[in-house]
Write a protein that holds these residues in place. Structure first.
Motif, PDB file in Angstrom:
ATOM      1  N   LEU A 183       8.220 -31.872  -6.552  1.00  0.00           N
ATOM      2  CA  LEU A 183       8.526 -30.651  -5.803  1.00  0.00           C
ATOM      3  C   LEU A 183       7.521 -29.553  -6.154  1.00  0.00           C
ATOM      4  N   GLU A 184       6.843 -29.065  -5.157  1.00  0.00           N
ATOM      5  CA  GLU A 184       5.869 -27.985  -5.363  1.00  0.00           C
ATOM      6  C   GLU A 184       6.376 -26.737  -4.657  1.00  0.00           C
ATOM      7  N   LEU A 185       6.770 -25.739  -5.442  1.00  0.00           N
ATOM      8  CA  LEU A 185       7.283 -24.500  -4.877  1.00  0.00           C
ATOM      9  C   LEU A 185       6.129 -23.608  -4.430  1.00  0.00           C
ATOM     10  N   PRO A 186       6.344 -22.847  -3.373  1.00  0.00           N
ATOM     11  CA  PRO A 186       5.282 -21.945  -2.912  1.00  0.00           C
ATOM     12  C   PRO A 186       5.053 -20.815  -3.907  1.00  0.00           C
ATOM     13  N   GLU A 187       3.895 -20.202  -3.782  1.00  0.00           N
ATOM     14  CA  GLU A 187       3.517 -19.076  -4.624  1.00  0.00           C
ATOM     15  C   GLU A 187       3.543 -17.794  -3.797  1.00  0.00           C
ATOM     16  N   VAL A 188       3.590 -16.670  -4.504  1.00  0.00           N
ATOM     17  CA  VAL A 188       3.487 -15.363  -3.863  1.00  0.00           C
ATOM     18  C   VAL A 188       2.121 -14.797  -4.209  1.00  0.00           C
ATOM     19  N   HIS A 189       1.369 -14.411  -3.199  1.00  0.00           N
ATOM     20  CA  HIS A 189       0.065 -13.780  -3.412  1.00  0.00           C
ATOM     21  C   HIS A 189       0.173 -12.313  -2.984  1.00  0.00           C
ATOM     22  N   ILE A 190      -0.071 -11.426  -3.932  1.00  0.00           N
ATOM     23  CA  ILE A 190       0.067  -9.993  -3.671  1.00  0.00           C
ATOM     24  C   ILE A 190      -1.306  -9.356  -3.577  1.00  0.00           C
ATOM     25  N   ARG A 191      -1.507  -8.661  -2.477  1.00  0.00           N
ATOM     26  CA  ARG A 191      -2.714  -7.834  -2.305  1.00  0.00           C
ATOM     27  C   ARG A 191      -2.256  -6.382  -2.393  1.00  0.00           C
ATOM     28  N   GLY A 192      -2.583  -5.743  -3.486  1.00  0.00           N
ATOM     29  CA  GLY A 192      -2.151  -4.365  -3.706  1.00  0.00           C
ATOM     30  C   GLY A 192      -3.299  -3.399  -3.553  1.00  0.00           C
ATOM     31  N   ASP A 193      -3.075  -2.349  -2.791  1.00  0.00           N
ATOM     32  CA  ASP A 193      -4.067  -1.291  -2.641  1.00  0.00           C
ATOM     33  C   ASP A 193      -4.285  -0.632  -3.999  1.00  0.00           C
ATOM     34  N   VAL A 194      -5.509  -0.239  -4.267  1.00  0.00           N
ATOM     35  CA  VAL A 194      -5.843   0.339  -5.570  1.00  0.00           C
ATOM     36  C   VAL A 194      -5.084   1.645  -5.826  1.00  0.00           C
ATOM     37  N   ASN A 195      -4.662   2.341  -4.807  1.00  0.00           N
ATOM     38  CA  ASN A 195      -3.956   3.610  -4.958  1.00  0.00           C
ATOM     39  C   ASN A 195      -2.437   3.468  -4.948  1.00  0.00           C
ATOM     40  N   THR A 196      -1.938   2.246  -4.933  1.00  0.00           N
ATOM     41  CA  THR A 196      -0.502   2.010  -4.894  1.00  0.00           C
ATOM     42  C   THR A 196       0.109   2.279  -6.262  1.00  0.00           C
ATOM     43  N   PRO A 197       1.205   3.042  -6.327  1.00  0.00           N
ATOM     44  CA  PRO A 197       1.875   3.248  -7.622  1.00  0.00           C
ATOM     45  C   PRO A 197       2.369   1.915  -8.185  1.00  0.00           C
ATOM     46  N   TYR A 198       2.346   1.805  -9.502  1.00  0.00           N
ATOM     47  CA  TYR A 198       2.734   0.552 -10.146  1.00  0.00           C
ATOM     48  C   TYR A 198       4.172   0.161  -9.817  1.00  0.00           C
ATOM     49  N   ARG A 199       5.048   1.155  -9.676  1.00  0.00           N
ATOM     50  CA  ARG A 199       6.451   0.828  -9.412  1.00  0.00           C
ATOM     51  C   ARG A 199       6.610   0.081  -8.096  1.00  0.00           C
ATOM     52  N   CYS A 200       5.726   0.286  -7.146  1.00  0.00           N
ATOM     53  CA  CYS A 200       5.798  -0.439  -5.872  1.00  0.00           C
ATOM     54  C   CYS A 200       5.436  -1.912  -6.071  1.00  0.00           C
ATOM     55  N   ILE A 201       4.363  -2.163  -6.803  1.00  0.00           N
ATOM     56  CA  ILE A 201       3.947  -3.543  -7.081  1.00  0.00           C
ATOM     57  C   ILE A 201       5.014  -4.231  -7.939  1.00  0.00           C
ATOM     58  N   GLY A 202       5.468  -3.542  -8.976  1.00  0.00           N
ATOM     59  CA  GLY A 202       6.486  -4.105  -9.860  1.00  0.00           C
ATOM     60  C   GLY A 202       7.778  -4.395  -9.120  1.00  0.00           C
ATOM     61  N   GLY A 203       8.150  -3.520  -8.186  1.00  0.00           N
ATOM     62  CA  GLY A 203       9.362  -3.738  -7.401  1.00  0.00           C
ATOM     63  C   GLY A 203       9.251  -4.970  -6.526  1.00  0.00           C
ATOM     64  N   ARG A 220       0.844  -1.193   0.000  1.00  0.00           N
ATOM     65  CA  ARG A 220       0.000   0.000   0.000  1.00  0.00           C
ATOM     66  C   ARG A 220       0.876   1.239   0.000  1.00  0.00           C
ATOM     67  N   PRO A 221       0.313   2.371  -0.434  1.00  0.00           N
ATOM     68  CA  PRO A 221       1.098   3.605  -0.358  1.00  0.00           C
ATOM     69  C   PRO A 221       1.233   4.034   1.098  1.00  0.00           C
ATOM     70  N   THR A 222       2.309   4.728   1.409  1.00  0.00           N
ATOM     71  CA  THR A 222       2.489   5.236   2.760  1.00  0.00           C
ATOM     72  C   THR A 222       1.340   6.193   3.070  1.00  0.00           C
TER      73      THR A 222
END
Length: 167
Positions: free
Chosen positions: A119-139, A70-72
């Protein structure tokens, strides 16, 4: 050039103030026909079959990593900084990579090593706030892939009344 005159009050002739709209309609119809013919020629697209979007419930496994981004608070716009949470613990970029590498190594060791069958590797689940800049999610995606996670998904909330696909 001729002027249209009509009967006025008291027999005096006055010019008519009506506008002849017939030429205007003719021009508009010609332009409409031109645009109807020209637009399909101008718009060139590549045929792509897009996937059907149906909300599917997420299967949560204990080994999966849950990130919330989320954005600060109090910051908006392109210059806003962001907060990343591993489960509910805030982490910075270095801590994110360290935790991700540790998690992946622990999970691979738990399943019998990198050469273990099935072998089953874990997944990453991202919950991104709608107001979060894309660079934060992409990072965050970049950092998790850098640590070795191959599967990254986004968690969203389906709109009220939407259908779920049963498996």
């Amino acid at each position: 050039m001729a002027m249209n005159v009509g009967p006025g009050d008291g027999g005096a002739e006055k010019p008519l103030s009506d506008i002849n709209t017939t030429p205007l309609v003719d021009v508009m119809l010609v332009l409409l026909i031109i645009f109807l013919i020209a637009i399909p020629v101008v718009v060139q697209t590549v045929d792509v079959q897009l996937p059907d979007v149906v909300f599917e419930p997420t299967e949560t496994k204990p080994e999966n990593v849950s990130l919330s981004i989320r954005p600060t608070p109090g910051q908006t716009g392109a210059n806003a900084t962001c907060e990343v949470y591993w489960n509910q613990t805030p982490v910075n970029a270095e801590q994110l990579v360290e935790r991700a590498v540790d998690k992946l190594e622990t999970e691979i060791a738990r399943q019998g090593g990198p050469e273990a069958p099935g072998l089953e590797l874990p997944e990453v689940h991202i919950r991104g706030d709608v107001n979060t800049p894309y660079r934060c999610i992409g990072g965050a995606i970049y950092q998790m892939q850098r640590a070795g996670f191959a599967r990254v998904g986004f968690i969203s909330e389906p709109p009220a009344g939407s259908a779920l696909r049963a498996r």
